[in-house]
Design an enzyme around this catalytic site. Structure first.
Site, PDB file in Angstrom:
ATOM      1  N   ASP A   3      -2.963  -7.992  -4.959  1.00  0.00           N
ATOM      2  CA  ASP A   3      -3.269  -6.797  -4.181  1.00  0.00           C
ATOM      3  C   ASP A   3      -3.705  -5.664  -5.101  1.00  0.00           C
ATOM      4  OD1 ASP A   3      -3.453  -5.415  -1.855  1.00  0.00           O
ATOM      5  OD2 ASP A   3      -1.318  -5.025  -1.634  1.00  0.00           O
ATOM      6  N   GLN A  40       0.712 -11.195  -3.178  1.00  0.00           N
ATOM      7  CA  GLN A  40      -0.703 -10.871  -3.033  1.00  0.00           C
ATOM      8  C   GLN A  40      -1.294 -10.437  -4.372  1.00  0.00           C
ATOM      9  OE1 GLN A  40      -0.077  -7.799  -0.003  1.00  0.00           O
ATOM     10  NE2 GLN A  40      -1.260  -9.044   1.427  1.00  0.00           N
ATOM     11  N   CYS A  96       0.791  -1.236   0.000  1.00  0.00           N
ATOM     12  CA  CYS A  96       0.000   0.000   0.000  1.00  0.00           C
ATOM     13  C   CYS A  96       0.828   1.293   0.000  1.00  0.00           C
ATOM     14  CB  CYS A  96      -1.005   0.011   1.144  1.00  0.00           C
ATOM     15  SG  CYS A  96      -0.992  -1.382   2.236  1.00  0.00           S
ATOM     16  N   HIS A 134      -8.414  -0.817   0.249  1.00  0.00           N
ATOM     17  CA  HIS A 134      -7.500  -1.949   0.120  1.00  0.00           C
ATOM     18  C   HIS A 134      -8.361  -3.156  -0.256  1.00  0.00           C
ATOM     19  CE1 HIS A 134      -4.292   0.063   2.674  1.00  0.00           C
ATOM     20  NE2 HIS A 134      -5.371   0.737   3.026  1.00  0.00           N
ATOM     21  N   ARG A 190       7.411 -11.130   5.329  1.00  0.00           N
ATOM     22  CA  ARG A 190       7.151 -10.889   6.745  1.00  0.00           C
ATOM     23  C   ARG A 190       7.840 -11.982   7.553  1.00  0.00           C
ATOM     24  NH1 ARG A 190       0.615  -9.466   6.401  1.00  0.00           N
ATOM     25  NH2 ARG A 190       0.840  -7.859   4.790  1.00  0.00           N
ATOM     26  N   HIS A 233      -5.404  -1.360  -4.887  1.00  0.00           N
ATOM     27  CA  HIS A 233      -5.903  -0.229  -4.101  1.00  0.00           C
ATOM     28  C   HIS A 233      -6.701   0.685  -5.016  1.00  0.00           C
ATOM     29  CE1 HIS A 233      -2.504  -1.776  -1.738  1.00  0.00           C
ATOM     30  NE2 HIS A 233      -3.296  -1.492  -0.724  1.00  0.00           N
ATOM     31  N   LYS A 276     -14.455  -2.675   7.210  1.00  0.00           N
ATOM     32  CA  LYS A 276     -14.053  -3.627   6.174  1.00  0.00           C
ATOM     33  C   LYS A 276     -15.094  -4.729   6.013  1.00  0.00           C
ATOM     34  CE  LYS A 276     -11.299  -6.419   9.423  1.00  0.00           C
ATOM     35  NZ  LYS A 276      -9.975  -7.003   9.713  1.00  0.00           N
TER      36      LYS A 276
END
Length: 635
Positions: A382, A380, A333, A510, A362, A384, A464
């Site tokens: 992912d 991911q 992000c 997100h 991580r 946005h 969320k």
């Protein structure tokens, strides 16, 4: 004269103080028998609790979620009682309820064995038959500490010392066994009907590797023997479907000690990975997403501004170069906001949808790593979405449509939806939260979707929606999510020029559908027990010749299928055809084509499915039509 208000709104008045057990009996013998606890004004208590004032009361039975949790915690005490009976010098430490069961940690000079588990379980069953009453008492801190130290339970004395001084200390007794516990517990040991001890493990006292190693016994407990049997069956099925075993058997991937939590993808596994990535990438293009790629190493200062350095702490892999500290990115992000910030944005540029197959790292604790489901390096799907507040609902609605298409194509149709709203500690004013929560709720309701509310479970930066997949053996996998973020865009300087000329901070959504590609592939492997749909299979067709005389035609068929875009292998080994069929079936290849003299003569192929079904002979053109239909229909 207490007045008791029940969940259905009805009320009962009693002349004298009365226990919850007695109230249950006054309602009916069946309820009295089923009761395991009570809930007074929202607080769980024992059925022996006396009520002397007006209260809201619910009788908790084994059918309630709280009832099953109480049964499991009581079963942990039952196991501890059995251990102390069989091994008197063992010290009990902590024994909580966990998902699907419980555990208890013991300090014991000898190592427990699987045979010991059999003895402990048999003793537990004896104690159940005795229907020992479980009673609660209260002691002062000094009394409780002295009590346990006199009984040689030093760990319990240490636990007491760590409990806040203003907290009441309660002890529970069943037979000769007494344990420190907040409770509540079932009324007697006879209420614990179905359980099984599962395994042994090691555990450090209080989870600190500097402390002594204890022995942990895991168990499972259920409301009925049928529920226990069903659970054990699900475990057997899960064992058969374990993606780690299938990954090795099907030559998909491996993980080794030199790169803990990192995946070595083999060719077949990587073909699955690339197919999923290609599928998602096409959908992103069709839904007006930009695809970007951002650096793996970014200066520490960016992560401090975004708040991730403090939040993730030791989970961030970091490195230094030329007197600068860098983070190996744990998420995408903040980097996407850097791309957004290049150039002035107008309200006409919004919504702006930015996606990345972002490789993240991580430093997950080694004890939590699990195949490709929980790893340290993952990618991911992912994205946005930067939008105005007025665009929020439509963007959420469009995302839900996209998500359901993806899940349907992958064969998941049982989706649990959860809406999480504002927590106590949060950023942003309530007016903005109201608008965001209403937008999420309206997007769900307009699609007539069933969803569960999770009050206070939202992130500090916004509400969320979570989407949870239910697989074929009833397991739940949280994969998709869309989160509203009121914090990070402002922290990192994201702005747009509104239609009135003012500068405003965009709302940031997100969103992810699969979560991490690695974990989703693991879920798919287990969902299909390795027999992936044709469109995802790394090998779609295996062509087997019966004798060497049929090898040339076998290779011709393979070339034609390969030219048509299918993933094909040939098995020309000088082995019996039954052996080759069995070997390729174990590799879970969707289609086996058998080539013999008749097939060569008639220029056809004999088609066999991996489940053993014989589809007979057909022309290669007909078979290609069938393959194409499978791929188009995602089967």
């Amino acid at each position: 004269m207490p007045i008791i208000t029940l969940p259905d709104g009805s009320q009962r008045q009693f002349e004298n103080p009365i226990t919850i057990a007695e109230i249950a009996a006054s309602i009916g013998a069946g309820l009295a028998k089923a009761a395991v606890a009570g809930k007074i004004d929202g607080n769980l208590v024992d059925t022996s609790t006396v009520i002397a004032t007006d209260v809201q009361l619910a009788i908790i039975t084994e059918r309630d979620v709280e009832g099953l949790e109480i049964i499991r915690h009581s079963c942990a005490h039952l196991m501890a009682q059995a251990v102390k009976s069989l091994f008197p010098t063992a010290q009990v430490t902590i024994g909580p309820m966990i998902e699907n069961g419980f555990f208890y940690d013991f300090a014991y000079e000898e190592s427990f064995t699987p045979d010991d588990l059999v003895k402990i379980q048999a003793k537990m069953q004896q104690l159940v038959k005795q229907k020992l009453p479980i009673t609660r008492s209260v002691k002062s801190r000094d009394e409780a500490t002295k009590f346990f130290r006199e009984r040689g339970e030093e760990y319990k004395a240490q636990i007491i010392e760590s409990i806040p001084t203003n907290e009441e200390l309660s002890l529970y007794q069943q037979g000769e066994f007494i344990d420190l516990c907040r409770g509540p517990h079932v009324p007697n040991t006879g209420k614990i009907k179905a359980f099984k001890l599962m395994k042994l493990a090691g555990a450090y006292w209080r989870g600190d590797s500097n402390n002594e190693m204890l022995q942990r016994i895991y168990g499972t407990a259920w409301a009925s023997k049928k529920d226990l049997t069903d659970y054990l069956h699900r475990l057997e099925e899960a064992e058969k479907r374990d993606h780690r075993k299938l990954g090795k058997q099907l030559d998909l991937f491996h993980i080794q000690s030199e790169a803990p939590g990192m995946v070595f993808w083999h060719d077949k596994g990587w073909q699955i990975y690339l197919q999923i990535k290609s599928y998602i990438r096409k959908l992103l293009r069709d839904h007006d997403y930009q695809e970007v790629n951002t650096p793996q190493l970014v200066d520490r200062s960016l992560w401090e501004k975004s708040g991730h350095w403090d939040k993730f702490g030791d989970m961030i892999f970091s490195t230094s170069s030329e007197n600068r500290d860098y983070a190996v990115k744990p998420m995408n992000c903040p980097c996407h906001i850097q791309i957004y910030n290049r150039g002035i944005k107008s309200y006409r540029d919004l919504p702006l949808r930015m996606a990345e197959f972002g490789s993240c790292h991580r430093n997950e604790p080694s004890g939590t790593l699990h195949g490709i489901m929980r790893i340290r390096n993952f990618v991911q799907d992912d994205a946005h979405i930067f939008c105005t507040e007025d665009q929020l609902q439509q963007e959420v609605s469009d995302f839900i449509d996209l998500l359901f298409k993806v899940y349907t194509d992958f064969g998941f149709n049982d989706i649990i939806i959860k809406l999480s709203t504002r927590p106590e500690q949060r950023v942003g004013d309530d007016v903005v939260w109201d608008k965001a929560e209403q937008a999420l709720e309206l997007a769900l309701n307009n699609k007539k979707l069933d969803w569960d509310l999770q009050p206070g479970e939202g992130a500090f930066y916004g509400p969320k929606i979570e989407f949870v997949l239910k697989d074929c053996i009833g397991r739940l996998w949280q994969c998709g999510t869309i989160q509203v973020d009121f914090s990070m865009p402002g922290r990192l300087g994201a702005e747009y020029i509104a239609n009135d000329g003012s500068k405003k901070v965009p709302v940031m959504l997100h969103r992810a559908i699969l979560g991490s590609l690695e974990r989703f592939i693991g879920i798919l492997i287990e969902e299909h027990a390795g027999a992936l749909p044709v469109w995802l299979s790394p090998v779609q067709v295996a062509i087997l010749n019966i004798t060497d005389a049929h090898a040339d035609y076998t290779q011709t068929v393979a070339k034609n299928l390969t030219k048509s875009g299918f993933k094909v292998i040939t098995d020309l080994r000088n082995e019996k055809i039954g052996f080759k069929i069995r070997e390729n079936t174990l590799q879970k290849i969707p289609y086996l084509l058998i080539i013999g003299g008749r097939e060569v003569e008639e220029q056809q192929v004999a088609v066999r499915l991996r489940n053993g079904e014989d589809k007979g002979s057909m022309s290669l053109e007909t078979f290609i039509e069938q393959l194409n239909a499978d791929i188009v229909n995602h089967v």
